[in-house]
Design a protein around this motif. Structure first.
Motif, mmCIF file in Angstrom:
data_model
loop_
_atom_site.group_PDB
_atom_site.id
_atom_site.type_symbol
_atom_site.label_atom_id
_atom_site.label_comp_id
_atom_site.label_asym_id
_atom_site.label_seq_id
_atom_site.Cartn_x
_atom_site.Cartn_y
_atom_site.Cartn_z
ATOM 1 N N ALA A 183 15.379 22.179 -19.963
ATOM 2 C CA ALA A 183 13.891 21.528 -20.146
ATOM 3 C C ALA A 183 13.326 21.078 -18.755
ATOM 4 O O ALA A 183 11.902 21.046 -18.510
ATOM 5 N N ARG A 220 5.779 28.107 -21.629
ATOM 6 C CA ARG A 220 6.675 27.973 -22.904
ATOM 7 C C ARG A 220 6.956 29.109 -23.650
ATOM 8 O O ARG A 220 7.908 29.361 -24.400
ATOM 9 N N THR A 277 13.334 15.088 -20.121
ATOM 10 C CA THR A 277 12.138 15.387 -19.262
ATOM 11 C C THR A 277 10.994 14.166 -19.631
ATOM 12 O O THR A 277 9.992 14.173 -19.098
ATOM 13 N N GLY A 288 18.559 19.365 -21.966
ATOM 14 C CA GLY A 288 17.710 18.406 -21.022
ATOM 15 C C GLY A 288 17.477 19.055 -19.804
ATOM 16 O O GLY A 288 16.373 19.046 -19.063
ATOM 17 N N PRO A 326 14.331 17.440 -24.498
ATOM 18 C CA PRO A 326 15.174 16.970 -25.659
ATOM 19 C C PRO A 326 16.089 15.776 -25.027
ATOM 20 O O PRO A 326 16.449 15.908 -23.919
ATOM 21 N N THR A 352 7.265 19.681 -23.674
ATOM 22 C CA THR A 352 8.634 19.166 -24.104
ATOM 23 C C THR A 352 8.467 17.805 -24.722
ATOM 24 O O THR A 352 9.266 17.354 -25.484
ATOM 25 N N PRO A 361 15.742 25.587 -23.247
ATOM 26 C CA PRO A 361 15.124 24.384 -22.775
ATOM 27 C C PRO A 361 14.828 23.618 -23.931
ATOM 28 O O PRO A 361 14.634 22.242 -23.982
ATOM 29 N N ALA A 362 15.080 24.004 -25.245
ATOM 30 C CA ALA A 362 14.942 23.193 -26.597
ATOM 31 C C ALA A 362 16.106 22.333 -26.838
ATOM 32 O O ALA A 362 16.130 21.550 -27.752
#
Length: 296
Positions: free
Chosen positions: A156, A126, A247, A153, A243, A239, A149-150
């Motif tokens: 992530a 991360r 995930t 989707g 988001p 995650t 990734p934040a």
């Protein structure tokens, strides 16, 4: 002639087997019976008598678009992750199977990631692949949001799959290296004398003889991808299903439904569906893939 141990009384073997039988009863059969019961009843979240509702919990799950999203995410995760982990483990095993200086050190190095807990690996990656300060920060500076990734989707999901592959490649490497060491050296030497290079020897001699090991890893790794502790641990640490449910694998959704939403009945119904999905995949593997596996 072998001597067989014979118990003169029936209760003595029962006493010896009783601890194991109790463990199986309390940690397997009892939870399974409870899950099946909860799947067909409506369990109050704070206690009280349960109400039989038949297939209502299954109908609720099938009518939820977020549930079908979790099914799709699980299928991608449990397919892409294991296939890449097996492929990378195979390449690493072939690379260190040759008796070269330093091969022992690399064997230890390749196994090491498997000893790291999934949540710990997730937290490390991360930060390593953070879009603000990690290795991807330079790319995001040149092309904004090329890796975030934040926010996305798909990114992530790619991140948690990368973590899964990094950790479980060491597991597949162990089995594949053991399989390669059981391949007769005479076969490789004969192929080398015929002019076959290392790549051709690996494709034509070593990989076909690894078919039983590859099939075993395919079954076990796909099961791990669906319901493994690391699958839940990585998603939870990195995650938390986001988001936007990008995930949210099935096993994470089940735990979230049960312990955060207190929907024990819905989580139990989803558990049974997940078990059925794993059985279908296992049947397909044994029905169609195992036909291509030769054990002799």
């Amino acid at each position: 002639m072998e001597k067989r141990a014979v118990f003169k009384s029936w209760w003595l073997p029962v006493v010896f087997a009783l601890p194991q039988l109790l463990l199986i009863l309390f940690f397997f059969y009892w939870p399974v019976a409870a899950v099946v019961n909860w799947a067909f009843t409506l369990e109050p979240p704070f206690g009280g008598p349960a109400e039989f509702v038949g297939l209502a919990n299954f109908q609720e799950a099938f009518s939820d678009p977020f549930y079908w999203n979790s099914v799709m995410v699980s299928l991608i995760f449990a397919t892409v992750g294991p296939l890449f982990a097996i492929s990378i483990g195979l390449v690493l095993a072939i690379a260190v199977d040759r008796q070269l200086p330093g091969s022992g050190f690399f064997r230890f190095l390749y196994i090491l990631p498997y000893a790291i807990a999934g949540p710990a690996a997730g937290m490390a990656f991360r930060f390593i692949l953070s879009p603000e300060r990690g290795l991807a920060a330079t790319l995001n500076a040149a092309w904004p949001d090329i890796w975030n990734p934040a926010k996305y989707g798909e990114h992530a999901l790619a991140l948690v799959i990368i973590i899964f592959i990094w950790k479980w490649s060491g597991y597949t490497f162990i089995f594949l290296l053991a399989g390669l060491q059981s391949v007769p050296r005479a076969l490789g030497e004969a192929a080398a004398m015929d002019g076959a290079g290392p790549f051709r020897r690996a494709i034509d001699v070593q990989v076909p003889l690894l078919a039983p090991t590859l099939f075993f890893l395919l079954v076990t790794m796909m099961t791990e991808g669906f319901v493994g502790a690391d699958t839940f641990g990585i998603v939870h640490a990195v995650t938390e299903g986001g988001p936007n449910h990008g995930t949210e694998v099935m096993v994470y959704r089940i735990v979230d439904e049960a312990f955060k939403g207190l929907n024990y009945s819905g989580a139990s119904a989803q558990s049974i569906i997940l078990i059925g999905l794993i059985m279908i995949f296992t049947f397909i593997q044994f029905r169609f893939v195992e036909k291509r596996v030769h054990y002799k």
